[in-house]
Design a protein around this motif. Structure first.
Motif, PDB file in Angstrom:
ATOM      1  N   HIS A 119      30.633  45.759  39.454  1.00 33.11           N
ATOM      2  CA  HIS A 119      30.626  45.147  38.130  1.00 33.11           C
ATOM      3  C   HIS A 119      30.972  46.147  37.034  1.00 33.11           C
ATOM      4  N   GLY A 122      36.296  48.306  34.925  1.00 31.51           N
ATOM      5  CA  GLY A 122      36.771  47.755  33.665  1.00 31.51           C
ATOM      6  C   GLY A 122      35.895  48.112  32.481  1.00 31.51           C
ATOM      7  N   ASP A 141      44.380  40.207  38.809  1.00 32.51           N
ATOM      8  CA  ASP A 141      43.251  39.557  39.461  1.00 32.51           C
ATOM      9  C   ASP A 141      43.155  39.885  40.946  1.00 32.51           C
ATOM     10  N   ARG A 144      39.540  44.092  44.695  1.00 33.31           N
ATOM     11  CA  ARG A 144      39.300  45.525  44.729  1.00 33.31           C
ATOM     12  C   ARG A 144      38.129  45.807  45.669  1.00 33.31           C
ATOM     13  N   VAL A 158      35.296  43.319  45.318  1.00 34.62           N
ATOM     14  CA  VAL A 158      35.224  42.830  43.939  1.00 34.62           C
ATOM     15  C   VAL A 158      36.307  41.772  43.760  1.00 34.62           C
ATOM     16  N   HIS A 159      35.885  40.540  43.438  1.00 38.28           N
ATOM     17  CA  HIS A 159      36.826  39.429  43.288  1.00 38.28           C
ATOM     18  C   HIS A 159      36.728  38.841  41.882  1.00 38.28           C
ATOM     19  N   GLU A 160      37.886  38.555  41.291  1.00 43.58           N
ATOM     20  CA  GLU A 160      37.940  37.894  39.988  1.00 43.58           C
ATOM     21  C   GLU A 160      38.278  36.420  40.202  1.00 43.58           C
ATOM     22  N   GLY A 161      37.483  35.528  39.635  1.00 42.69           N
ATOM     23  CA  GLY A 161      37.711  34.102  39.803  1.00 42.69           C
ATOM     24  C   GLY A 161      37.573  33.370  38.490  1.00 42.69           C
ATOM     25  N   GLY A 164      34.338  33.907  36.728  1.00 42.26           N
ATOM     26  CA  GLY A 164      33.942  35.278  36.459  1.00 42.26           C
ATOM     27  C   GLY A 164      34.014  36.142  37.706  1.00 42.26           C
ATOM     28  N   ARG A 165      33.517  37.340  37.593  1.00 42.14           N
ATOM     29  CA  ARG A 165      33.587  38.310  38.678  1.00 42.14           C
ATOM     30  C   ARG A 165      32.514  38.035  39.727  1.00 42.14           C
ATOM     31  N   SER A 325      26.816  39.000  31.337  1.00 41.76           N
ATOM     32  CA  SER A 325      27.586  37.845  31.797  1.00 41.76           C
ATOM     33  C   SER A 325      26.665  36.692  32.172  1.00 41.76           C
TER      34      SER A 325
END
Length: 332
Positions: A119, A122, A141, A144, A158-161, A164-165, A325
């Motif tokens: 988290h 970034g 996106d 990682r 680490v996934h972005e959707g 949210g993360r 978040s």
């Protein structure tokens, strides 16, 4: 501009969140406003002599003169299930309900430490992230992977959707140690004789390099610290260099296996003191060669860049980002 601790009360306490990064030896605690961790509030506490995390948090809140927090997020070096963390190298059980009681936080979250590192991506300063193995450009996106090599070992994708993360937890350090050469298998048998099972963490960790050095010396027990082994590598000590090479190549193989499992086109991020300690010798000792040595998928692995995170407080940044978040989601 940094604020003095006494000026924190200019910010309403219920707009602040409490962060904690709990390792086997020390616990780091800080406050955050939104996603911004406040560096001037960071305190480090030794875990020795403490019965529980709550003792540290109580002392910290008294020292900072804060209460009634908007939220609290703690990252623990151990498995987490249903808001309860069991420390791997410390006899503490961390429960969200106990943290809420001590901090009076309106919302409390318990993460695995590698989730917190995921988290943090970034939210770190540009000079805190350094590329050490080049890769290929990827979409913003893209998945990682964070790999922690410190006292122990773990990893988290680490996934972005659209929501949210997402950073799923794991206990990757306790999977079977991969072996290729005769010497790898000899080391595996050496570890099995002592621990019954040879895991990744038995080799690829701060304690792991100490075990590898003891194996190279023909000793039953590790008596030389990781710091002393790194110093010996710098001096050109033959045994230390052989241990360092075996450690680095084992790390490369494991990272390569995890890369094929998670396909982190957005990059692989190494964190932890043991990983940072061997960065000067990664190329010389064959890290990237071992990582990419996957038969017909060797060229495919060239797509994944590798970075090292050089911020000791990355997990606190990740706790701040995650906590905010979830608070924002509750307010929608």
């Amino acid at each position: 501009m940094e604020r003095r601790a006494g000026e924190l009360m200019m910010t309403k306490a219920d707009h602040l969140t409490l962060l904690a990064d709990i390792g086997g030896t020390n616990t780091r605690v800080a406050l955050a406003q939104g996603t911004d961790m406040l560096p001037e509030t960071i305190k480090r506490y030794a875990n020795a002599g403490r019965d529980a995390l709550e003792d540290i948090l109580s002392d910290y809140m008294t020292a900072q003169n804060v209460q009634d927090l908007a939220g609290a997020c703690v990252a623990a070096a151990g498995p987490v299930r249903d808001d309860v963390a069991t420390m791997t190298n410390l006899s503490w059980v961390i429960k969200a309900e106990n943290i809420a009681r001590v901090t009076k936080a309106e919302q409390v979250f318990v993460l695995n430490d590698l989730q917190a590192q995921g988290h943090a991506l970034g939210y770190l300063a540009p000079d805190a992230v350094r590329e050490i193995v080049p890769g290929q450009p990827a979409r913003a996106d893209a998945a990682r992977l964070v790999v922690g090599v410190g006292t122990g070992f773990n990893a988290a994708p680490v996934h972005e959707g659209p929501g949210g993360r997402v950073v799923p937890p794991s206990e990757a350090g306790h999977i079977t140690l991969p072996c290729q050469s005769d010497e790898d298998f000899e080391l595996k048998r050496y570890l099995e004789a002592k621990h019954e099972f040879a895991s990744v963490e038995h080799v690829v960790s701060g304690r792991g390099i100490e075990r590898v050095y003891a194996y190279m010396q023909g000793q039953d027990e590790a008596t030389v610290s990781g710091a002393d082994i790194l110093a010996a590598i710098s001096r050109g000590d033959v045994t230390a260099r052989a241990a360092g090479e075996m450690f680095v190549q084992a790390m490369g193989r494991v990272v390569g296996d995890l890369a094929l499992t998670h396909l982190p086109f957005g990059g692989i991020y190494l964190v932890g003191g043991a990983a940072r300690g061997v960065v000067p010798w990664l190329e010389e000792f064959g890290f990237s060669a071992a990582m990419h040595d996957k038969g017909r998928f060797s060229d495919f692995l060239q797509a994944f860049p590798v970075f090292v995170i050089e911020d000791d407080y990355a997990a606190l940044h990740g706790c701040a980002a995650f906590c905010q978040s979830r608070i924002d989601a509750q307010e929608l």
